[in-house]
Design an enzyme around this catalytic site. Sequence first.
Site, PDB file in Angstrom:
ATOM      1  N   ASN A  67       8.756  24.128 -67.197  1.00 30.56           N
ATOM      2  CA  ASN A  67       9.360  23.805 -65.902  1.00 30.56           C
ATOM      3  C   ASN A  67      10.881  23.852 -66.041  1.00 30.56           C
ATOM      4  O   ASN A  67      11.561  22.831 -66.111  1.00 30.56           O
ATOM      5  CB  ASN A  67       8.898  22.427 -65.425  1.00 30.56           C
ATOM      6  CG  ASN A  67       7.425  22.421 -65.095  1.00 30.56           C
ATOM      7  OD1 ASN A  67       6.862  23.432 -64.695  1.00 30.56           O
ATOM      8  ND2 ASN A  67       6.778  21.277 -65.262  1.00 30.56           N
ATOM      9  N   PHE A  68      11.409  25.066 -66.080  1.00 33.39           N
ATOM     10  CA  PHE A  68      12.816  25.294 -66.392  1.00 33.39           C
ATOM     11  C   PHE A  68      13.770  24.441 -65.547  1.00 33.39           C
ATOM     12  O   PHE A  68      14.736  23.880 -66.090  1.00 33.39           O
ATOM     13  CB  PHE A  68      13.128  26.778 -66.231  1.00 33.39           C
ATOM     14  CG  PHE A  68      14.503  27.170 -66.691  1.00 33.39           C
ATOM     15  CD1 PHE A  68      14.782  27.335 -68.037  1.00 33.39           C
ATOM     16  CD2 PHE A  68      15.517  27.377 -65.776  1.00 33.39           C
ATOM     17  CE1 PHE A  68      16.056  27.702 -68.462  1.00 33.39           C
ATOM     18  CE2 PHE A  68      16.784  27.748 -66.186  1.00 33.39           C
ATOM     19  CZ  PHE A  68      17.047  27.910 -67.541  1.00 33.39           C
ATOM     20  N   PRO A  69      13.559  24.301 -64.227  1.00 34.13           N
ATOM     21  CA  PRO A  69      14.508  23.486 -63.448  1.00 34.13           C
ATOM     22  C   PRO A  69      14.604  22.039 -63.931  1.00 34.13           C
ATOM     23  O   PRO A  69      15.662  21.421 -63.799  1.00 34.13           O
ATOM     24  CB  PRO A  69      13.938  23.558 -62.027  1.00 34.13           C
ATOM     25  CG  PRO A  69      13.186  24.837 -61.988  1.00 34.13           C
ATOM     26  CD  PRO A  69      12.568  24.965 -63.357  1.00 34.13           C
ATOM     27  N   ASP A  70      13.518  21.512 -64.499  1.00 31.41           N
ATOM     28  CA  ASP A  70      13.523  20.128 -64.981  1.00 31.41           C
ATOM     29  C   ASP A  70      14.334  19.946 -66.254  1.00 31.41           C
ATOM     30  O   ASP A  70      14.744  18.831 -66.578  1.00 31.41           O
ATOM     31  CB  ASP A  70      12.091  19.657 -65.271  1.00 31.41           C
ATOM     32  CG  ASP A  70      11.317  19.333 -64.014  1.00 31.41           C
ATOM     33  OD1 ASP A  70      11.937  19.244 -62.940  1.00 31.41           O
ATOM     34  OD2 ASP A  70      10.093  19.169 -64.101  1.00 31.41           O
ATOM     35  N   HIS A  71      14.543  21.028 -66.996  1.00 33.04           N
ATOM     36  CA  HIS A  71      15.127  20.900 -68.322  1.00 33.04           C
ATOM     37  C   HIS A  71      16.558  21.406 -68.422  1.00 33.04           C
ATOM     38  O   HIS A  71      17.267  21.039 -69.355  1.00 33.04           O
ATOM     39  CB  HIS A  71      14.268  21.655 -69.342  1.00 33.04           C
ATOM     40  CG  HIS A  71      12.831  21.254 -69.322  1.00 33.04           C
ATOM     41  ND1 HIS A  71      12.435  19.951 -69.466  1.00 33.04           N
ATOM     42  CD2 HIS A  71      11.696  21.980 -69.158  1.00 33.04           C
ATOM     43  CE1 HIS A  71      11.112  19.889 -69.398  1.00 33.04           C
ATOM     44  NE2 HIS A  71      10.642  21.089 -69.208  1.00 33.04           N
TER      45      HIS A  71
END
Length: 404
Positions: A172-176
Amino acid sequence: MQRTFPLSGVRVADFSWVGAGPFLTKPLADHGADVVKVESRQRRDPIRSMAPFRDGERGPDRSGYFANRNTSKRSLCLDLKDPRGRDLALRLISTSDVVVNNFSPGTMDRLGLGYDAAREVRPGVVYLEMPMIGRAGPHHGWRGYGLTIAAAGGLLGLTGYPDRPPVGTGTNFPDHVPNPLHGAVAVLAALRKRRRTGQGEYIELAQLESTANVIGPALVAAAAGDAPVRDGNRDDLAAPHGVYPCAGDDSWCAIAVVTDDQWSGLCRVLWDERWDEPALAGADGRRRNSGRLDELVAGRTRSWVADDLARALTDAGVPASEVLHADALMLDAQLRARGHWEVLDHPVMGPSVYDAIPYRLSATPGALRSPAPLLGADSEAVCVDLLGLDAAEYRQLEEEGVVG
């Protein structure tokens, strides 16, 4: 001599959960802020229940995912639906410099802990919210996490091959990356402003808009009428550019050739000479015939051990790397030499490996000051020592499930 951290003296009331919010407050905690993570025993942070678990044993204090996102913090369990729990939360806010939450729009207001309530008890507070799409607009009530944000933000639509469905980014790229780090920078900017002016700040970070920043070049192309398409590993500036099979099971080497000198180096390693196929002459020819080029390169890389190939190519001036699996990454000589992996003694999981801080400030370095907290481990200390409850009052609230 006790070490001084750059954010010593800053307190954060952290009501966030899952990915983006806790990863926003982590660098603040690792650089000295007193981050009090407000949790609930009735509705625990979902990542406390996410794998991997130490020794494969499930439990709210055994998640490696949670542990790596919550170093240097304290945990306070409150029942925010009980008026007494809400009052304790407001007491915490009254002693805090920053408040963070990533709930759906209106959640904190309904709990009586929104920005207006916060600045009433702490006029100079820096208050950050992270609604998925923002507090206004026709879709403001939509809910989602990193995967849905990546989809709505156009990121997933760019990942994969043109004749296949999107494959995503593997996490979940946006979360990281974009959302927590944009948020952390916004908080630091607001604290700097407050130091100069004494004024607090309300920050709304719409995670969809933050994620859209990641695909800026694609948005510019679309605005110019040249809508981008999924194009696998191909690149406008490099050819060959991709991940190529090597000897062994699921073994790969990433190669990126941008200049003619790098192309010459690749040819010397793979063919022992300069490749003279006319169609592949020059960078433009290689990009135009990238499909044919990928086949030729893959036909040669299959006989190489991935690590040997990466070393030979880098020695020849060609950007290349073996595709490492996570277990191999733990043994990577470069990361180990730089002390990237740190071992902290967690009270339940025992000695556990954590990512160290990935940026190094010369004058004001941070540190992983403590392992992630056990659920509610600091409730009594926060309530009694910081919020002013006496011991008997705390025990009564604990028995009634308001704290714990």
